[in-house]
Write a protein that holds these residues in place. Structure first.
Motif, PDB file in Angstrom:
ATOM      1  N   LYS A 114     114.412 -20.990   1.423  1.00  0.00           N
ATOM      2  CA  LYS A 114     113.869 -22.323   1.692  1.00  0.00           C
ATOM      3  C   LYS A 114     112.647 -22.276   2.607  1.00  0.00           C
ATOM      4  O   LYS A 114     111.805 -23.131   2.575  1.00  0.00           O
ATOM      5  CB  LYS A 114     114.951 -23.180   2.358  1.00  0.00           C
ATOM      6  CG  LYS A 114     116.180 -23.346   1.479  1.00  0.00           C
ATOM      7  CD  LYS A 114     116.619 -24.798   1.442  1.00  0.00           C
ATOM      8  CE  LYS A 114     117.804 -25.012   0.511  1.00  0.00           C
ATOM      9  NZ  LYS A 114     118.971 -24.185   0.882  1.00  0.00           N
ATOM     10  N   ASN A 115     112.607 -21.242   3.447  1.00  0.00           N
ATOM     11  CA  ASN A 115     111.525 -21.214   4.416  1.00  0.00           C
ATOM     12  C   ASN A 115     110.311 -20.415   3.947  1.00  0.00           C
ATOM     13  O   ASN A 115     109.422 -20.125   4.710  1.00  0.00           O
ATOM     14  CB  ASN A 115     112.025 -20.675   5.751  1.00  0.00           C
ATOM     15  CG  ASN A 115     112.847 -19.413   5.567  1.00  0.00           C
ATOM     16  OD1 ASN A 115     113.152 -19.035   4.438  1.00  0.00           O
ATOM     17  ND2 ASN A 115     113.173 -18.754   6.653  1.00  0.00           N
ATOM     18  N   GLN A 116     110.273 -20.070   2.685  1.00  0.00           N
ATOM     19  CA  GLN A 116     109.127 -19.369   2.132  1.00  0.00           C
ATOM     20  C   GLN A 116     107.889 -20.247   2.246  1.00  0.00           C
ATOM     21  O   GLN A 116     106.807 -19.788   2.557  1.00  0.00           O
ATOM     22  CB  GLN A 116     109.395 -19.020   0.668  1.00  0.00           C
ATOM     23  CG  GLN A 116     108.222 -18.367  -0.039  1.00  0.00           C
ATOM     24  CD  GLN A 116     107.845 -17.063   0.637  1.00  0.00           C
ATOM     25  OE1 GLN A 116     108.621 -16.479   1.384  1.00  0.00           O
ATOM     26  NE2 GLN A 116     106.622 -16.616   0.401  1.00  0.00           N
ATOM     27  N   ILE A 117     108.082 -21.500   1.971  1.00  0.00           N
ATOM     28  CA  ILE A 117     106.962 -22.432   1.998  1.00  0.00           C
ATOM     29  C   ILE A 117     106.309 -22.428   3.377  1.00  0.00           C
ATOM     30  O   ILE A 117     105.112 -22.273   3.508  1.00  0.00           O
ATOM     31  CB  ILE A 117     107.441 -23.849   1.645  1.00  0.00           C
ATOM     32  CG1 ILE A 117     107.908 -23.849   0.179  1.00  0.00           C
ATOM     33  CG2 ILE A 117     106.329 -24.854   1.841  1.00  0.00           C
ATOM     34  CD1 ILE A 117     109.069 -24.736  -0.088  1.00  0.00           C
ATOM     35  N   SER A 118     107.120 -22.543   4.379  1.00  0.00           N
ATOM     36  CA  SER A 118     106.564 -22.575   5.715  1.00  0.00           C
ATOM     37  C   SER A 118     105.950 -21.226   6.082  1.00  0.00           C
ATOM     38  O   SER A 118     104.998 -21.151   6.834  1.00  0.00           O
ATOM     39  CB  SER A 118     107.632 -22.958   6.736  1.00  0.00           C
ATOM     40  OG  SER A 118     108.795 -22.209   6.509  1.00  0.00           O
ATOM     41  N   ARG A 119     106.478 -20.173   5.510  1.00  0.00           N
ATOM     42  CA  ARG A 119     105.907 -18.861   5.787  1.00  0.00           C
ATOM     43  C   ARG A 119     104.479 -18.814   5.264  1.00  0.00           C
ATOM     44  O   ARG A 119     103.563 -18.327   5.922  1.00  0.00           O
ATOM     45  CB  ARG A 119     106.744 -17.769   5.117  1.00  0.00           C
ATOM     46  CG  ARG A 119     106.350 -16.398   5.599  1.00  0.00           C
ATOM     47  CD  ARG A 119     107.124 -15.307   4.894  1.00  0.00           C
ATOM     48  NE  ARG A 119     106.332 -14.094   4.874  1.00  0.00           N
ATOM     49  CZ  ARG A 119     106.313 -13.245   3.880  1.00  0.00           C
ATOM     50  NH1 ARG A 119     107.030 -13.462   2.803  1.00  0.00           N
ATOM     51  NH2 ARG A 119     105.559 -12.172   3.944  1.00  0.00           N
ATOM     52  N   ILE A 120     104.288 -19.333   4.066  1.00  0.00           N
ATOM     53  CA  ILE A 120     102.942 -19.374   3.501  1.00  0.00           C
ATOM     54  C   ILE A 120     102.043 -20.299   4.300  1.00  0.00           C
ATOM     55  O   ILE A 120     100.899 -19.984   4.594  1.00  0.00           O
ATOM     56  CB  ILE A 120     102.992 -19.833   2.025  1.00  0.00           C
ATOM     57  CG1 ILE A 120     103.949 -18.933   1.263  1.00  0.00           C
ATOM     58  CG2 ILE A 120     101.589 -19.879   1.439  1.00  0.00           C
ATOM     59  CD1 ILE A 120     103.466 -18.460  -0.044  1.00  0.00           C
TER      60      ILE A 120
END
Lengths: 143, 143
Positions: B5-11
């Motif tokens: 779920k936190n991939q987006i924020s990682r990007i």
DNA sequence: CTACATGCAAAAGATTTGCTTTGCG
DNA sequence: CGCAAAGCAAATCTTTTGCATGTAG
């Protein structure tokens, strides 16, 4: 890796066995690859072969490379670049590659321990290991 | 492998850090890849992204993939086919692939023992291991 | 001789790029 | 607003292929 004088006869043998014609251009292309220890790409093989005999065309090089690949005389290596590169494949020697990420230099190595672990991993997953590809990318220490 | 779920924020974080704009299309492309566990190629990423938002073009997908690759968000896998395929790269998880040569199915696995041997091999050759790529090709047992 | 291999040039497939327009920060 | 990013189409690069001709077995 090292030049092998009997590579030529190996190809000849292979052609005879599979009813594949042993043509002039196939002999030259086989020679060129056999005498290259720098993993040339198709175009490079073409240039070298064409220098020996200008009658050789790029299409033939591609066709021959594919033929040799299918008969396990050649090994394709993909290094992330766009072109595939090739090396001679010997019957009883298998090696992998370490690529110097700064210079692009390719170092060949053999490691039995890794090979047997790979086999073990495959078996554990329910597979018989048929082939593998492994490339290490490294930076030279002490420079 | 698994959706994060936190991939987006990682990007997003990555974009902020490198002064890269966090555009609408980059968000969608990141989402698509993050939610794919089947190693899609560029065209497949394009199709899926374009289905979500028809404004996305193939050129942008290629440009974005390259961007993500450079920033180690994406991992390119070459499977001998002509198209490069991609998968999400997580910071602390590394895996390799076993490819079923009959079905083309890709199985991911982790093997610490091999990893440490690779490091040892590189060191012995005078290199610091920066990265590696390993693919096993196997045939299903018992079928 | 005859079937398979080659040469040439054109096609195909994947990826990149130039240029104009759009939109994030 | 200003500059990086996107869209579109054309360009590029690698590899494959159709067809007429050449040649190994």
């Amino acid at each position: 890796m090292k030049k092998s004088k009997n590579q030529i006869s190996r190809i000849e043998k292979l052609c005879a066995e599979s009813g594949v014609k042993f043509t002039h251009q196939r002999k030259i292309i086989a020679d060129v690859i056999s005498n290259s220890n720098d993993h040339p790409d198709a175009n490079e093989v073409y240039l070298r072969s064409n220098k020996i005999d200008p009658r050789i065309s790029l299409a033939t090089v591609y066709r021959t490379i594919k033929l040799f690949e299918e008969h396990n005389v050649l090994n394709r290596i993909e290094l992330g670049g766009k072109r595939a590169r090739y090396e001679e494949l010997n019957e009883n020697e298998h090696h992998d590659h370490l690529i110097d990420i700064d210079s692009g230099e390719i170092i060949e190595f053999v490691n039995e321990e890794i090979e047997s672990l790979q086999m073990k991993v495959a078996k554990k997953l329910g597979y018989k290991l048929v082939n593998h590809r492994m490339e290490l990318f490294g930076k030279k220490i002490s420079k």
